[in-house]
Each structure stands twice: as C-alpha cells, then as structure tokens.
Design a protein around this motif. Sequence first.
Motif, PDB file in Angstrom:
ATOM      1  N   TRP A 138      30.992  70.321  99.588  1.00 34.68           N
ATOM      2  CA  TRP A 138      30.028  71.412  99.572  1.00 34.68           C
ATOM      3  C   TRP A 138      28.816  71.153  98.687  1.00 34.68           C
ATOM      4  O   TRP A 138      27.767  71.776  98.870  1.00 34.68           O
ATOM      5  CB  TRP A 138      30.719  72.711  99.170  1.00 34.68           C
ATOM      6  CG  TRP A 138      31.573  73.209 100.285  1.00 34.68           C
ATOM      7  CD1 TRP A 138      32.939  73.221 100.348  1.00 34.68           C
ATOM      8  CD2 TRP A 138      31.134  73.732 101.538  1.00 34.68           C
ATOM      9  NE1 TRP A 138      33.365  73.718 101.547  1.00 34.68           N
ATOM     10  CE2 TRP A 138      32.277  74.038 102.307  1.00 34.68           C
ATOM     11  CE3 TRP A 138      29.870  73.970 102.093  1.00 34.68           C
ATOM     12  CZ2 TRP A 138      32.201  74.564 103.590  1.00 34.68           C
ATOM     13  CZ3 TRP A 138      29.796  74.506 103.366  1.00 34.68           C
ATOM     14  CH2 TRP A 138      30.947  74.798 104.101  1.00 34.68           C
ATOM     15  N   SER A 139      28.921  70.225  97.738  1.00 37.05           N
ATOM     16  CA  SER A 139      27.748  69.903  96.925  1.00 37.05           C
ATOM     17  C   SER A 139      26.897  68.812  97.554  1.00 37.05           C
ATOM     18  O   SER A 139      25.766  68.581  97.130  1.00 37.05           O
ATOM     19  CB  SER A 139      28.188  69.458  95.516  1.00 37.05           C
ATOM     20  OG  SER A 139      28.791  70.515  94.828  1.00 37.05           O
ATOM     21  N   GLY A 140      27.445  68.145  98.563  1.00 36.52           N
ATOM     22  CA  GLY A 140      26.686  67.065  99.186  1.00 36.52           C
ATOM     23  C   GLY A 140      26.353  67.276 100.643  1.00 36.52           C
ATOM     24  O   GLY A 140      25.551  66.543 101.217  1.00 36.52           O
ATOM     25  N   LEU A 141      26.954  68.293 101.278  1.00 32.47           N
ATOM     26  CA  LEU A 141      26.821  68.463 102.720  1.00 32.47           C
ATOM     27  C   LEU A 141      25.384  68.680 103.169  1.00 32.47           C
ATOM     28  O   LEU A 141      24.983  68.217 104.248  1.00 32.47           O
ATOM     29  CB  LEU A 141      27.694  69.639 103.172  1.00 32.47           C
ATOM     30  CG  LEU A 141      27.765  69.912 104.677  1.00 32.47           C
ATOM     31  CD1 LEU A 141      28.333  68.708 105.414  1.00 32.47           C
ATOM     32  CD2 LEU A 141      28.594  71.157 104.960  1.00 32.47           C
ATOM     33  N   SER A 142      24.590  69.388 102.368  1.00 36.49           N
ATOM     34  CA  SER A 142      23.216  69.672 102.790  1.00 36.49           C
ATOM     35  C   SER A 142      22.358  68.409 102.864  1.00 36.49           C
ATOM     36  O   SER A 142      21.354  68.377 103.595  1.00 36.49           O
ATOM     37  CB  SER A 142      22.567  70.667 101.834  1.00 36.49           C
ATOM     38  OG  SER A 142      22.468  70.119 100.531  1.00 36.49           O
TER      39      SER A 142
ATOM     40  N   THR B 181      29.441  63.113  94.319  1.00 38.73           N
ATOM     41  CA  THR B 181      29.066  63.011  95.728  1.00 38.73           C
ATOM     42  C   THR B 181      27.587  62.658  95.901  1.00 38.73           C
ATOM     43  O   THR B 181      27.228  61.904  96.817  1.00 38.73           O
ATOM     44  CB  THR B 181      29.403  64.324  96.482  1.00 38.73           C
ATOM     45  OG1 THR B 181      29.265  64.100  97.877  1.00 38.73           O
ATOM     46  CG2 THR B 181      28.510  65.482  96.052  1.00 38.73           C
ATOM     47  N   THR B 182      26.718  63.170  95.029  1.00 36.51           N
ATOM     48  CA  THR B 182      25.298  62.830  95.151  1.00 36.51           C
ATOM     49  C   THR B 182      25.059  61.363  94.796  1.00 36.51           C
ATOM     50  O   THR B 182      24.221  60.694  95.404  1.00 36.51           O
ATOM     51  CB  THR B 182      24.447  63.733  94.245  1.00 36.51           C
ATOM     52  OG1 THR B 182      24.971  63.703  92.906  1.00 36.51           O
ATOM     53  CG2 THR B 182      24.481  65.172  94.734  1.00 36.51           C
ATOM     54  N   THR B 183      25.814  60.853  93.822  1.00 36.47           N
ATOM     55  CA  THR B 183      25.710  59.436  93.470  1.00 36.47           C
ATOM     56  C   THR B 183      26.191  58.565  94.627  1.00 36.47           C
ATOM     57  O   THR B 183      25.555  57.557  94.976  1.00 36.47           O
ATOM     58  CB  THR B 183      26.553  59.135  92.212  1.00 36.47           C
ATOM     59  OG1 THR B 183      26.099  59.961  91.139  1.00 36.47           O
ATOM     60  CG2 THR B 183      26.445  57.679  91.820  1.00 36.47           C
ATOM     61  N   ALA B 184      27.325  58.937  95.221  1.00 35.69           N
ATOM     62  CA  ALA B 184      27.855  58.177  96.357  1.00 35.69           C
ATOM     63  C   ALA B 184      26.903  58.224  97.541  1.00 35.69           C
ATOM     64  O   ALA B 184      26.713  57.224  98.246  1.00 35.69           O
ATOM     65  CB  ALA B 184      29.222  58.731  96.754  1.00 35.69           C
ATOM     66  N   PHE B 185      26.273  59.376  97.778  1.00 39.86           N
ATOM     67  CA  PHE B 185      25.336  59.508  98.894  1.00 39.86           C
ATOM     68  C   PHE B 185      24.114  58.612  98.682  1.00 39.86           C
ATOM     69  O   PHE B 185      23.631  57.972  99.629  1.00 39.86           O
ATOM     70  CB  PHE B 185      24.904  60.961  99.044  1.00 39.86           C
ATOM     71  CG  PHE B 185      24.013  61.209 100.230  1.00 39.86           C
ATOM     72  CD1 PHE B 185      24.565  61.442 101.487  1.00 39.86           C
ATOM     73  CD2 PHE B 185      22.632  61.226 100.099  1.00 39.86           C
ATOM     74  CE1 PHE B 185      23.750  61.660 102.592  1.00 39.86           C
ATOM     75  CE2 PHE B 185      21.809  61.445 101.189  1.00 39.86           C
ATOM     76  CZ  PHE B 185      22.365  61.657 102.443  1.00 39.86           C
TER      77      PHE B 185
END
Length: 399
Positions: A225-229, A348-352
């Motif tokens: 949910w923190s990275g889906l957008s 998740t933002t780092t992985a993205f």
Amino acid sequence: MGLATGRRTVFAAVCAVAVASIYAAQPVLAEIGADLGVPDASLGWIVAAGQLGYLAGLAALVPLGDLADRRKLIAAHLLLTAVGAGIAAAASQTWLLLTGLALAGLFAVVVQTTVAYAAALSTSEERGRTLGAVTSGVVIGILGARVAAGALAGLWGWRSVYVALAVLLAALAGLALKTMPPDPRRDGTTYRQVLSSLGGLFREPLFLSRGLIAFFLFASFGALWSGLSLPLAAAPWNLSTAQIGLFGLVGLAGALGAARAGHWADRGHAGLVTGGALVLLAVSWLAVGQPSLWLLGLGVLVLDFAVQAAHVSNQHLLTAVHPDRTSSVIGGYMIFYSLGSALGAAATTTAFAAAGWTGSSVLGAAFAGCAFAVWAAARRFTAEARPTPARASRIGCGK
C-alpha cells in the motif's frame, strides 16, 4: 457477558474513524505541501508524525486500559484525537500541522483500547467473531480514509478532511459514553506494574512469535500500500489519483471478507488459519507483480484477505491466553505491527527505485515468507497455549 451487534457496530465505528486520523494525510500530501510550502522531500514527515505519535501511544497509553474504566478512557482519547485533528485543520505553519498530527496519532491508539475492550466483553465462544467485526472497522478506516479524504479534499480542500474527522471523533466520544458498558476497576494495580507486565510479555515465546508474525505480515502489507501508487501512476497505465484510489475499495472487499476468520478461530483453528493465510499472502504477490491490472486487482483482494485473517487469528489467540490484560497484550502486539508497517513503507520505495515494481513484489513476498517461517517454527507454542485465566499474569485486572 456477550457483546450485542449494536455495540459491535459502535466499537467498529470508533476504530474506523480513529485510525483514519493517521492515514487521511496520504492521498492529500501534495495539496498540503502546496498550501503550507512543504518541499516534496519533506512530505514524508507529515505521515511520519502521526505514525510516531501512534507508536508512543502503544507503549504508554494502551496499557492504561488494564487500569482505568475503558469506557471513560475511550471517550477521553477520542476527544483528544479530535483536538489533534482540529489543530491540523487550523494549522497555518508546518510545525503546527505536525504537532496536531502527532497528537492525533498519540491518542488514536484508542483503536487498540477499543479492540481489547471488545475482546474482554466477549465470551470465549464469540471472541473471534467479535474481533473479526471490530477489526474490520480498522481496515475500513485505513483503506476507506484514502477514498474519503480524496473526495473531501476535491470538494472543499484538505482542511475539510480534518474538520470532518474532528466532528466525527467528538460525536463518537459521546456515543461511547452512552452505549458502552461501565468498566470499574478496584484491584489497586499500578501503572508501573502494568508496564512491567507489558515488558514481561516480550519474554513469552507465544507472544514473541505472534508479534514477529505481525511484524513481517504488516511489512508485506506496507510494501503493497505504500508503493502501489508508483507503478499505477507510471507508464503503461498512467492512472489518475481517483483511479488509483479505487484499488483501496478492492482491498477493503478482501479484508472484510476475512471477518469469517474469527468464526474459525472460535472453533479452535486460529493457528491453522494463520498458517493458511500466510501461504495465501505469499501467493498473492505472484498476481500483484504481474503486468495486468486484472491480476493486480485480484492479488490486492487476496492479499488483504490474507492479512486480515492472520491478524484476527493472532489477536484471538493472544487475548484468549491473556483474558485479564487484553489492553497490554494488544498494545504490545501492535508495536510489532507499527514497526513492520514502517519497514515495509520505507523498503518498498527503495526496492521500486532499484528494480521497479518487480523488486517491490519480491520484497513483499519475502516478508510473507519470513512470517510463514516464524509460524512454522513456533507451532508448538500455539499448540501448548490454552485460553484459560490461569495462564494469565499475576497482575489481576479483571474484565
């Protein structure tokens, strides 16, 4: 003593609105930043303020539920959360906004006091069903806040979100006093004793294993949910904010479907429900990581079902084993939840950035795998647990 359907609804409503005060900022961050002149790089602090306040409240305020009349405590904390939301709505400077959000987050732990009170009021035969119904309110607040806040902000600006929250919180405080049963305490237990008891929980294998499961469970949830957008707003989909918000409704449907997990837990299957839910959680990432909106939606549905089912089962087991200190055990358990959510959101933002949505999906699946490994290693503690008061702490803080 049982808990009637009407009271369950009030408990669920308290949870939904209180937890929404923490998550309501997420869909309106850009608007807040533009209004108050907050740089993009610092927008994360707007969300972090509420989360940090919440983490402090889990350790310092939730244990009060094992000392004080929880009806009055819930009403007081709802009013103080309303004060924090009101400060945020009126803030003309960033520091004042952060103060209001931190205050709202601190007292939004009324959610855990409410869940613990609902569990304490329930008979052993209906505790799982009650937890399923009440924690559904939490999910409605987390996911519904994104949809409602975006709609309100689109009509009347971001401040209207916090005005609405303040009004609802104050109204629920009055409703709680009117509809919740009194909860008098006469045993003379001190705050220091309750905190000591809370610390002792972290040395219990059963509590520690369920806490670690929650840590990885909500790290996986946060990774979604923190990275889906990020992938949804980018090519090839290029979805609008409103379209992205619809995925919150998909997740809400999945989570509400998991209320049935409480019934299964009431029948003595809490451990198996948790294990099965963690398998579903890992499998759901196979769909979430696919380049198809339909598969992504299906994965979100299954993932939220799995998270809620495992969460309800964990809480059912812990409150059954510790029926005389439900506030402390829920508060301690939710510390793991809070830390896991923060880890998932940050990672998740780092992985993205490093590997795109595939990287975030692998990360989320890895967190799910870790949760399953903890469950598998700790099954014997679940088997040994018995929901009897005799297993509870020496501190007697009766229902």
